[in-house]
Design a protein around this motif. Structure first.
Motif, PDB file in Angstrom:
ATOM      1  N   GLY A 136      35.990  44.332  40.192  1.00 42.57           N
ATOM      2  CA  GLY A 136      37.025  45.100  39.521  1.00 42.57           C
ATOM      3  C   GLY A 136      37.358  44.524  38.153  1.00 42.57           C
ATOM      4  N   VAL A 144      31.955  51.342  36.822  1.00 44.07           N
ATOM      5  CA  VAL A 144      32.135  50.021  37.411  1.00 44.07           C
ATOM      6  C   VAL A 144      31.352  49.987  38.715  1.00 44.07           C
ATOM      7  CG1 VAL A 144      34.217  50.607  38.744  1.00 44.07           C
ATOM      8  CG2 VAL A 144      33.853  48.257  37.965  1.00 44.07           C
ATOM      9  N   THR A 149      39.927  44.224  45.333  1.00 43.47           N
ATOM     10  CA  THR A 149      39.647  43.957  43.932  1.00 43.47           C
ATOM     11  C   THR A 149      40.294  45.076  43.108  1.00 43.47           C
ATOM     12  OG1 THR A 149      37.897  43.496  42.310  1.00 43.47           O
ATOM     13  CG2 THR A 149      37.384  45.126  44.005  1.00 43.47           C
ATOM     14  N   ARG A 186      40.883  52.582  48.877  1.00 45.57           N
ATOM     15  CA  ARG A 186      41.668  52.211  47.710  1.00 45.57           C
ATOM     16  C   ARG A 186      43.139  52.498  47.954  1.00 45.57           C
ATOM     17  NH1 ARG A 186      39.868  56.808  43.212  1.00 45.57           N
ATOM     18  NH2 ARG A 186      40.739  58.630  44.309  1.00 45.57           N
ATOM     19  N   LEU A 205      35.102  57.183  35.170  1.00 45.98           N
ATOM     20  CA  LEU A 205      36.392  56.695  35.654  1.00 45.98           C
ATOM     21  C   LEU A 205      37.558  57.422  34.998  1.00 45.98           C
ATOM     22  CD1 LEU A 205      35.476  52.965  35.938  1.00 45.98           C
ATOM     23  CD2 LEU A 205      36.707  54.228  37.712  1.00 45.98           C
ATOM     24  N   LEU A 230      31.416  47.919  42.233  1.00 48.78           N
ATOM     25  CA  LEU A 230      32.092  46.974  43.104  1.00 48.78           C
ATOM     26  C   LEU A 230      31.111  46.466  44.155  1.00 48.78           C
ATOM     27  CD1 LEU A 230      35.398  48.960  43.695  1.00 48.78           C
ATOM     28  CD2 LEU A 230      34.811  47.405  41.808  1.00 48.78           C
ATOM     29  N   THR A 243      42.756  54.154  39.153  1.00 48.17           N
ATOM     30  CA  THR A 243      43.378  52.834  39.158  1.00 48.17           C
ATOM     31  C   THR A 243      43.950  52.525  40.531  1.00 48.17           C
ATOM     32  OG1 THR A 243      43.910  52.894  36.795  1.00 48.17           O
ATOM     33  CG2 THR A 243      45.242  51.434  38.188  1.00 48.17           C
ATOM     34  N   VAL A 300      40.941  47.628  40.200  1.00 47.67           N
ATOM     35  CA  VAL A 300      40.307  48.395  39.126  1.00 47.67           C
ATOM     36  C   VAL A 300      41.416  49.078  38.341  1.00 47.67           C
ATOM     37  CG1 VAL A 300      38.782  50.317  38.552  1.00 47.67           C
ATOM     38  CG2 VAL A 300      38.183  48.759  40.425  1.00 47.67           C
ATOM     39  N   TYR A 340      40.867  48.187  45.341  1.00 44.95           N
ATOM     40  CA  TYR A 340      39.782  48.681  46.185  1.00 44.95           C
ATOM     41  C   TYR A 340      39.441  47.623  47.228  1.00 44.95           C
ATOM     42  CZ  TYR A 340      39.079  52.681  43.164  1.00 44.95           C
ATOM     43  OH  TYR A 340      39.258  53.863  42.485  1.00 44.95           O
TER      44      TYR A 340
END
Length: 123
Positions: free
Chosen positions: A8, A17, A117, A37, A85, A19, A90, A119, A93
């Protein structure tokens, strides 16, 4: 059984991104791994999961087309790639494991959880 999520960070809208969820203490073959998430003030939601042996996948309708889950059994790792994204992505996660081959996205059906993590999608 341990799970460690990473990857993240701060990402601009429209960016991507990936993960990672590294599993230890067990092998993926016998588990389903899910990604979840939790955004501030919201309930934890399942976004995707993968059967650790067959590689079959499920996605929440809200993320189809932008999220891709994959696995590397040799590395005992499951990945979640997020493209295009949006600020509403946001969240913290998390990855989790359930000792069952059935694909489920309900958090209560998972037995083991890693630390999340974060994001953050912002310009």
């Amino acid at each position: 059984v341990q799970l460690q999520a990473s990857g993240g960070g701060l990402v601009q809208p429209g960016g991507s991104v990936r993960l990672s969820c590294v599993a230890s203490g067990f092998t993926l073959d016998y588990y389903t791994i899910g990604w979840f998430r939790q955004a501030p003030g919201k309930k934890r939601e399942g976004v995707s999961c993968i059967n650790g042996y067959k590689g079959t996948t499920v996605y929440a309708d809200s993320v189809k087309g932008r999220f891709t889950i994959s696995k590397d059994n040799a590395e005992n790792t499951v990945y979640l790639r997020i493209d295009s994204l949006k600020p509403e992505d946001t969240a913290v996660y998390y990855c989790a494991a359930r000792y069952d081959e059935q694909l489920r996205l309900m958090p209560d059906e998972y037995d083991y959880w890693g630390r999340g993590t974060l994001v953050t999608v912002s310009s």
